[in-house]
Design an enzyme around this catalytic site. Structure first.
Site, PDB file in Angstrom:
ATOM      1  N   LYS A 253       0.835  -1.212   0.000  1.00  0.00           N
ATOM      2  CA  LYS A 253       0.000   0.000   0.000  1.00  0.00           C
ATOM      3  C   LYS A 253       0.867   1.259   0.000  1.00  0.00           C
ATOM      4  CE  LYS A 253      -4.416  -1.643   1.683  1.00  0.00           C
ATOM      5  NZ  LYS A 253      -5.486  -1.501   2.670  1.00  0.00           N
TER       6      LYS A 253
ATOM      7  N   LYS B 101      -4.394 -10.659  -7.037  1.00  0.00           N
ATOM      8  CA  LYS B 101      -5.658 -10.865  -6.299  1.00  0.00           C
ATOM      9  C   LYS B 101      -6.759  -9.949  -6.833  1.00  0.00           C
ATOM     10  CE  LYS B 101      -6.120  -8.194  -2.300  1.00  0.00           C
ATOM     11  NZ  LYS B 101      -6.184  -7.840  -0.905  1.00  0.00           N
TER      12      LYS B 101
ATOM     13  N   LYS C  50     -10.896  -4.574  -4.806  1.00  0.00           N
ATOM     14  CA  LYS C  50     -11.881  -3.500  -4.960  1.00  0.00           C
ATOM     15  C   LYS C  50     -11.253  -2.292  -5.642  1.00  0.00           C
ATOM     16  CE  LYS C  50     -12.962  -4.113  -0.399  1.00  0.00           C
ATOM     17  NZ  LYS C  50     -13.523  -3.919   0.936  1.00  0.00           N
TER      18      LYS C  50
HETATM   19  P1  TYM Z   1     -10.928  -6.043   3.246  1.00  0.00           P
HETATM   20  O1  TYM Z   1     -12.056  -5.083   3.340  1.00  0.00           O
HETATM   21  O2  TYM Z   1      -9.778  -5.691   2.368  1.00  0.00           O
HETATM   22  O3  TYM Z   1     -11.425  -7.442   2.779  1.00  0.00           O
HETATM   23  C1  TYM Z   1     -12.489  -8.105   3.450  1.00  0.00           C
HETATM   24  C2  TYM Z   1     -12.262  -9.590   3.427  1.00  0.00           C
HETATM   25  O4  TYM Z   1     -12.188 -10.067   2.094  1.00  0.00           O
HETATM   26  C3  TYM Z   1     -11.029 -10.882   1.928  1.00  0.00           C
HETATM   27  N1  TYM Z   1     -10.569 -10.736   0.537  1.00  0.00           N
HETATM   28  C4  TYM Z   1     -10.426 -11.759  -0.324  1.00  0.00           C
HETATM   29  N2  TYM Z   1     -10.616 -13.077  -0.182  1.00  0.00           N
HETATM   30  C5  TYM Z   1     -10.382 -13.849  -1.268  1.00  0.00           C
HETATM   31  N3  TYM Z   1      -9.981 -13.385  -2.472  1.00  0.00           N
HETATM   32  C6  TYM Z   1      -9.769 -12.048  -2.655  1.00  0.00           C
HETATM   33  N4  TYM Z   1      -9.383 -11.612  -3.836  1.00  0.00           N
HETATM   34  C7  TYM Z   1      -9.987 -11.177  -1.547  1.00  0.00           C
HETATM   35  N5  TYM Z   1      -9.892  -9.839  -1.380  1.00  0.00           N
HETATM   36  C8  TYM Z   1     -10.239  -9.592  -0.102  1.00  0.00           C
HETATM   37  C9  TYM Z   1     -10.030 -10.312   2.935  1.00  0.00           C
HETATM   38  O5  TYM Z   1      -9.053 -11.259   3.283  1.00  0.00           O
HETATM   39  C10 TYM Z   1     -10.943  -9.980   4.102  1.00  0.00           C
HETATM   40  O6  TYM Z   1     -11.165 -11.130   4.907  1.00  0.00           O
HETATM   41  N6  TYM Z   1      -8.046  -5.660   7.242  1.00  0.00           N
HETATM   42  C11 TYM Z   1      -9.275  -6.257   6.795  1.00  0.00           C
HETATM   43  C12 TYM Z   1     -10.491  -5.714   7.558  1.00  0.00           C
HETATM   44  C13 TYM Z   1     -10.387  -5.872   9.034  1.00  0.00           C
HETATM   45  C14 TYM Z   1     -10.420  -7.119   9.741  1.00  0.00           C
HETATM   46  C15 TYM Z   1     -10.328  -6.763  11.132  1.00  0.00           C
HETATM   47  C16 TYM Z   1     -10.516  -8.458   9.351  1.00  0.00           C
HETATM   48  C17 TYM Z   1     -10.288  -4.879   9.951  1.00  0.00           C
HETATM   49  N7  TYM Z   1     -10.261  -5.425  11.194  1.00  0.00           N
HETATM   50  C18 TYM Z   1     -10.324  -7.751  12.110  1.00  0.00           C
HETATM   51  C19 TYM Z   1     -10.519  -9.443  10.350  1.00  0.00           C
HETATM   52  C20 TYM Z   1     -10.417  -9.088  11.703  1.00  0.00           C
HETATM   53  C21 TYM Z   1      -9.411  -5.929   5.322  1.00  0.00           C
HETATM   54  O7  TYM Z   1      -8.656  -5.192   4.782  1.00  0.00           O
HETATM   55  O8  TYM Z   1     -10.460  -6.409   4.729  1.00  0.00           O
END
Ligand code: TYM
Length: 335
Positions: free
Chosen positions: A118, A200, A203
Site C-alpha cells: 500500500k 488478487k 476492490k
Molecule cells: P478487506 O475489506 O480488504 O477485505 C475483506 C475480506 O475479504 C477478503 N478478501 C479476499 N478473499 C479472497 N480473495 C480475494 N481476492 C480477496 N480480497 C479480499 C479479505 O481477506 C478480508 O477477509 N483488514 C481487513 C479488515 C479488518 C479485519 C479486522 C478483518 C479490519 N479489522 C479484524 C478481520 C479481523 C481488510 O482489509 O479487509
C-alpha cells in the site's frame, strides 16, 4: 471445525467500506461469515476506521459505511443473536489499539507486506495510520476474545501479528487475551483478477473487467466472465501454469460445491466458451438472493440505523470488559 462445546466459540471479522464487495471478498470471507453465523457467537463489522488510512471523501465514506452495513444485514447474519456493527461506533477499539501499540515492535510492523504494497500504491500518502493498520486490526480481534477470524489469505500475516501481540501481552501480565486462530477456507481464500490471474481480485483495481462486484447485474457478470483471461490450451483442468482456468474453477467450485475432479469430468471435451458461461451462471445464481435482499434493505434507512445502534450497544458492552481488564493490568488509574 465442529462446535461441540456448550458455550459457543466466538468468531470475529470486519470488512472495509471502501466500495461494494467483490466476488473475492464474498467467496473469501462473507460466504464463510454467513455459514459461521449459525453455529458460533459472531461479531461482524464494517471497518470504517481502517478505510481512513487511504484518502476518502467524507460523504462517500459515510454512504459506503451505511451500504456495507446493509450488505452485512442482507447476508442474513442473524443480527439478533450475533453482533453486526460499525467499528467507529465502539470507541473501545481505538483505545485498545493505542495500548497495543506499546506492545508492538516497530520492526515487526515494518515487515507487513500489505503495508509495503500500500505504501507503494499510495506513495503520496504513507501515513502513520497505514503503518498502524494491523495493530488496530489486532485490537478489533483481541477486544472480543475471539477464537476464530474468518478472512482471505491476504490477511494471514496480520492475524499472525495479532497472535504475537496477544502472546507477548499474556507473557508479561498473565492470561488476558484469547489467542485467535485464522479461519481461511480451503477454496476461495484468494480469488484472482479476471484480467490478470496472477494478482488478487481487488476492490481498488482500475480495470472494471478485472473484478466482479456482488451487485453486478447478470448481464455484466456474463460479459466479465466472457472476457476473462485464460490460456490457449482449451482444456478445463486444474494445473500449474493455468492461473486463469484455475481461478475460474475455484469460483465455480465455491458456487456449486463441485470438486475440481467433477468439474473436469463435466467439461471434458468442451471449450472455454461453455465453461465461462457456466461459471457466470453459477455466480449469478449465487448472488441472486443477496442482491434481492440488499435492494430491499438499502431503501429502509430507519431499519439500517436501528441495527447500527443496537450493534454499537452490544459491541460496546462486550468490548468494554476487555478494555477495562487491560487498562487495569497495565497500571492505568481507574476511578
Ligand atoms: P478487506 O475489506 O480488504 O477485505 C475483506 C475480506 O475479504 C477478503 N478478501 C479476499 N478473499 C479472497 N480473495 C480475494 N481476492 C480477496 N480480497 C479480499 C479479505 O481477506 C478480508 O477477509 N483488514 C481487513 C479488515 C479488518 C479485519 C479486522 C478483518 C479490519 N479489522 C479484524 C478481520 C479481523 C481488510 O482489509 O479487509
Amino acid at each position: 471445525m465442529e462446535n461441540t462445546q456448550e458455550k459457543k466459540q466466538r468468531v470475529l471479522s470486519l470488512i472495509q467500506p471502501t466500495s461494494i464487495p467483490t466476488l473475492g471478498n464474498y467467496l473469501g470471507a462473507l460466504k464463510n461469515w454467513k455459514t459461521m453465523s449459525r453455529d458460533y457467537d459472531c461479531i461482524f463489522g464494517v471497518a470504517d476506521l481502517h478505510a481512513l488510512t487511504v484518502r476518502i471523501e467524507p460523504s462517500l465514506l459515510r454512504s459506503q459505511t451505511r451500504q456495507m452495513l446493509a450488505m452485512l444485514l442482507a447476508l442474513d447474519l442473524d443480527p439478533m443473536n450475533n453482533i453486526v456493527f460499525v467499528q467507529s461506533h465502539a470507541h473501545t477499539h481505538a483505545e485498545l489499539s493505542w495500548l497495543l501499540n506499546c506492545y508492538t515492535q516497530f520492526g515487526e510492523a515494518s515487515r507487513m507486506t500489505q503495508f509495503k504494497d500500500k505504501s507503494r500504491k499510495h506513495a503520496d500518502n504513507v501515513n502513520v495510520g497505514l503503518f498502524d493498520y494491523p495493530v488496530l486490526m489486532a485490537a478489533d480481534i483481541l477486544i472480543y476474545q475471539s477464537d476464530f477470524v474468518p478472512v482471505g489469505a491476504d490477511q494471514k500475516q496480520h492475524l499472525e501479528l495479532a497472535r504475537n501481540i496477544a502472546e507477548r501481552f499474556n507473557g508479561i501480565y498473565g492470561d488476558t487475551f484469547t489467542i485467535p486462530e485464522p479461519f481461511i477456507g480451503t477454496k476461495g481464500a484468494k480469488i484472482m483478477s479476471l484480467q490478470d490471474p496472477t494478482a488478487k481480485m481487488s476492490k481498488s483495481d482500475t480495470n472494471p473487467k478485472a473484478s466482479v462486484s456482488v451487485l453486478d447485474t447478470p448481464d455484466v457478470i456474463v460479459k466479465k466472465f466472457k472476457s476473462a483471461v485464460t490460456d490457449s490450451e482449451a482444456s478445463v483442468r486444474y494445473a500449474e501454469g493455468k492461473d486463469g482456468i484455475n481461478n475460474l474453477m475455484t469460483i465455480y467450485s465455491c458456487c456449486t460445491g463441485l470438486s475440481y475432479e467433477q468439474i473436469e469430468s463435466d467439461f471434458a471435451g468442451k471449450g472455454y466458451g461453455d465453461f465461462k458461461a457456466a461459471v457466470a451462471e453459477a455466480v449469478v445464481e449465487e448472488l441472486r438472493p443477496l442482491q434481492a435482499e440488499y435492494n430491499r434493505i438499502i431503501s429502509d434507512k430507519a431499519y439500517i440505523g436501528e441495527c447500527a445502534k443496537q450493534g454499537a450497544e452490544k459491541a460496546l458492552y462486550v468490548s468494554q470488559k476487555t478494555l477495562r481488564k487491560v487498562q487495569k493490568k497495565v497500571g492505568l488509574w481507574q476511578v
